[in-house]
Design a protein around this motif. Structure first.
Motif, PDB file in Angstrom:
ATOM      1  N   LEU A 281      -3.851  25.723 -70.466  1.00 56.79           N
ATOM      2  CA  LEU A 281      -4.809  24.682 -70.109  1.00 56.79           C
ATOM      3  C   LEU A 281      -4.094  23.416 -69.644  1.00 56.79           C
ATOM      4  CD1 LEU A 281      -7.275  25.012 -73.127  1.00 56.79           C
ATOM      5  CD2 LEU A 281      -7.355  26.186 -70.917  1.00 56.79           C
ATOM      6  N   LYS A 282      -4.629  22.808 -68.598  1.00 56.53           N
ATOM      7  CA  LYS A 282      -4.191  21.495 -68.127  1.00 56.53           C
ATOM      8  C   LYS A 282      -5.334  20.523 -68.387  1.00 56.53           C
ATOM      9  CE  LYS A 282      -1.173  23.011 -64.377  1.00 56.53           C
ATOM     10  NZ  LYS A 282      -0.955  22.929 -62.909  1.00 56.53           N
ATOM     11  N   VAL A 283      -5.006  19.331 -68.902  1.00 54.09           N
ATOM     12  CA  VAL A 283      -6.013  18.341 -69.274  1.00 54.09           C
ATOM     13  C   VAL A 283      -5.829  17.096 -68.405  1.00 54.09           C
ATOM     14  CG1 VAL A 283      -6.982  16.965 -71.143  1.00 54.09           C
ATOM     15  CG2 VAL A 283      -5.983  19.220 -71.640  1.00 54.09           C
ATOM     16  N   TYR A 284      -6.946  16.640 -67.835  1.00 52.99           N
ATOM     17  CA  TYR A 284      -6.939  15.490 -66.935  1.00 52.99           C
ATOM     18  C   TYR A 284      -7.916  14.433 -67.419  1.00 52.99           C
ATOM     19  CZ  TYR A 284      -4.944  18.887 -63.646  1.00 52.99           C
ATOM     20  OH  TYR A 284      -4.166  19.840 -63.055  1.00 52.99           O
ATOM     21  N   VAL A 285      -7.550  13.165 -67.206  1.00 55.30           N
ATOM     22  CA  VAL A 285      -8.459  12.032 -67.369  1.00 55.30           C
ATOM     23  C   VAL A 285      -8.489  11.342 -66.015  1.00 55.30           C
ATOM     24  CG1 VAL A 285      -8.858   9.814 -68.504  1.00 55.30           C
ATOM     25  CG2 VAL A 285      -7.997  11.749 -69.833  1.00 55.30           C
ATOM     26  N   ASN A 286      -9.671  11.314 -65.400  1.00 56.65           N
ATOM     27  CA  ASN A 286      -9.823  10.737 -64.048  1.00 56.65           C
ATOM     28  C   ASN A 286      -8.775  11.286 -63.070  1.00 56.65           C
ATOM     29  OD1 ASN A 286     -12.043   9.332 -64.845  1.00 56.65           O
ATOM     30  ND2 ASN A 286     -11.009   7.368 -65.031  1.00 56.65           N
ATOM     31  N   ASP A 287      -8.619  12.579 -63.041  1.00 54.80           N
ATOM     32  CA  ASP A 287      -7.708  13.298 -62.133  1.00 54.80           C
ATOM     33  C   ASP A 287      -6.229  13.066 -62.411  1.00 54.80           C
ATOM     34  OD1 ASP A 287      -9.746  14.632 -60.725  1.00 54.80           O
ATOM     35  OD2 ASP A 287     -10.074  12.874 -59.461  1.00 54.80           O
ATOM     36  N   ASN A 288      -5.873  12.374 -63.504  1.00 58.77           N
ATOM     37  CA  ASN A 288      -4.474  12.203 -63.900  1.00 58.77           C
ATOM     38  C   ASN A 288      -4.184  13.166 -65.044  1.00 58.77           C
ATOM     39  OD1 ASN A 288      -3.874   9.952 -62.162  1.00 58.77           O
ATOM     40  ND2 ASN A 288      -5.125   8.723 -63.534  1.00 58.77           N
ATOM     41  N   GLN A 289      -3.223  14.068 -64.839  1.00 55.72           N
ATOM     42  CA  GLN A 289      -2.893  15.039 -65.886  1.00 55.72           C
ATOM     43  C   GLN A 289      -2.231  14.328 -67.054  1.00 55.72           C
ATOM     44  OE1 GLN A 289      -0.844  18.618 -64.627  1.00 55.72           O
ATOM     45  NE2 GLN A 289      -0.238  19.086 -66.713  1.00 55.72           N
ATOM     46  N   ILE A 290      -2.799  14.537 -68.266  1.00 56.95           N
ATOM     47  CA  ILE A 290      -2.227  13.913 -69.472  1.00 56.95           C
ATOM     48  C   ILE A 290      -1.506  14.933 -70.347  1.00 56.95           C
ATOM     49  CG2 ILE A 290      -3.878  12.011 -69.466  1.00 56.95           C
ATOM     50  CD1 ILE A 290      -5.242  13.473 -71.892  1.00 56.95           C
TER      51      ILE A 290
ATOM     52  N   ILE B 183     -13.307  13.696 -68.005  1.00 56.40           N
ATOM     53  CA  ILE B 183     -12.297  14.591 -68.579  1.00 56.40           C
ATOM     54  C   ILE B 183     -12.463  15.959 -67.943  1.00 56.40           C
ATOM     55  CG2 ILE B 183     -11.503  15.723 -70.688  1.00 56.40           C
ATOM     56  CD1 ILE B 183     -12.691  13.232 -72.164  1.00 56.40           C
ATOM     57  N   LYS B 184     -11.340  16.529 -67.531  1.00 55.95           N
ATOM     58  CA  LYS B 184     -11.377  17.866 -66.935  1.00 55.95           C
ATOM     59  C   LYS B 184     -10.337  18.736 -67.628  1.00 55.95           C
ATOM     60  CE  LYS B 184      -9.679  18.721 -62.787  1.00 55.95           C
ATOM     61  NZ  LYS B 184      -9.475  18.810 -61.340  1.00 55.95           N
ATOM     62  N   ILE B 185     -10.729  19.957 -67.977  1.00 58.97           N
ATOM     63  CA  ILE B 185      -9.806  20.940 -68.539  1.00 58.97           C
ATOM     64  C   ILE B 185      -9.795  22.133 -67.595  1.00 58.97           C
ATOM     65  CG2 ILE B 185      -9.242  22.443 -70.474  1.00 58.97           C
ATOM     66  CD1 ILE B 185     -10.678  20.450 -72.290  1.00 58.97           C
ATOM     67  N   GLU B 186      -8.611  22.480 -67.118  1.00 58.29           N
ATOM     68  CA  GLU B 186      -8.443  23.565 -66.157  1.00 58.29           C
ATOM     69  C   GLU B 186      -7.602  24.677 -66.778  1.00 58.29           C
ATOM     70  OE1 GLU B 186      -5.748  22.492 -63.037  1.00 58.29           O
ATOM     71  OE2 GLU B 186      -6.508  24.047 -61.715  1.00 58.29           O
ATOM     72  N   MET B 187      -8.078  25.908 -66.701  1.00 55.41           N
ATOM     73  CA  MET B 187      -7.272  27.062 -67.098  1.00 55.41           C
ATOM     74  C   MET B 187      -6.640  27.599 -65.818  1.00 55.41           C
ATOM     75  SD  MET B 187      -8.203  30.440 -69.341  1.00 55.41           S
ATOM     76  CE  MET B 187      -8.914  31.479 -68.101  1.00 55.41           C
ATOM     77  N   ASP B 188      -5.323  27.459 -65.714  1.00 58.34           N
ATOM     78  CA  ASP B 188      -4.661  27.791 -64.447  1.00 58.34           C
ATOM     79  C   ASP B 188      -4.087  29.206 -64.392  1.00 58.34           C
ATOM     80  OD1 ASP B 188      -2.495  27.473 -66.132  1.00 58.34           O
ATOM     81  OD2 ASP B 188      -1.525  25.916 -64.943  1.00 58.34           O
ATOM     82  N   ASN B 189      -4.412  30.045 -65.371  1.00 60.57           N
ATOM     83  CA  ASN B 189      -3.880  31.415 -65.353  1.00 60.57           C
ATOM     84  C   ASN B 189      -4.961  32.448 -65.706  1.00 60.57           C
ATOM     85  OD1 ASN B 189      -4.039  30.813 -68.099  1.00 60.57           O
ATOM     86  ND2 ASN B 189      -2.111  31.810 -68.605  1.00 60.57           N
ATOM     87  N   ASP B 190      -6.170  32.228 -65.223  1.00 62.00           N
ATOM     88  CA  ASP B 190      -7.277  33.147 -65.505  1.00 62.00           C
ATOM     89  C   ASP B 190      -6.944  34.541 -64.975  1.00 62.00           C
ATOM     90  OD1 ASP B 190      -9.719  33.941 -66.466  1.00 62.00           O
ATOM     91  OD2 ASP B 190     -10.865  33.139 -64.781  1.00 62.00           O
TER      92      ASP B 190
END
Length: 93
Positions: free
Chosen positions: A31-40, A66-73
């Motif tokens: 998972l990658k976590v972003y706040v306003n498109d900035n990865q934290i 807040i955005k959470i992206e799973m980059d290896n689905d």
């Protein structure tokens, strides 16, 4: 996953994410976590529920997304890789 806008004041914050997941090809969700498109931050989840703490700073009062992206689905004969987010807590430091 993308949140609705959240009003937040300037300051230093901690985000605690409770998550778990299922692997495919013996690899768990990443998972990658972003706040306003900035990865934290980014992390792998495991099959058991775990908490991950990430720090971030807001420079002036604003609405954050807040955005959470799973980059290896992946879904194949070995399994269906999925992540589950139980809760997200944001607290001022």
């Amino acid at each position: 996953i993308t949140s609705l806008p959240i009003p937040i004041k300037a300051g230093h914050y901690n985000m605690e994410i409770s998550a778990r997941g299922y692997p495919a090809r013996n690899i768990f969700p990443h998972l990658k976590v972003y706040v306003n498109d900035n990865q934290i931050g980014d992390f792998f989840v495991s099959e058991s529920l775990q908490q991950k703490n990430l720090d971030f700073e807001i420079k002036s009062q604003t609405n954050v997304i807040i955005k959470i992206e799973m980059d290896n689905d992946l879904s194949d004969a070995t399994g269906d890789r999925n992540a589950f987010i139980k809760k997200i807590i944001i607290s001022k430091k």
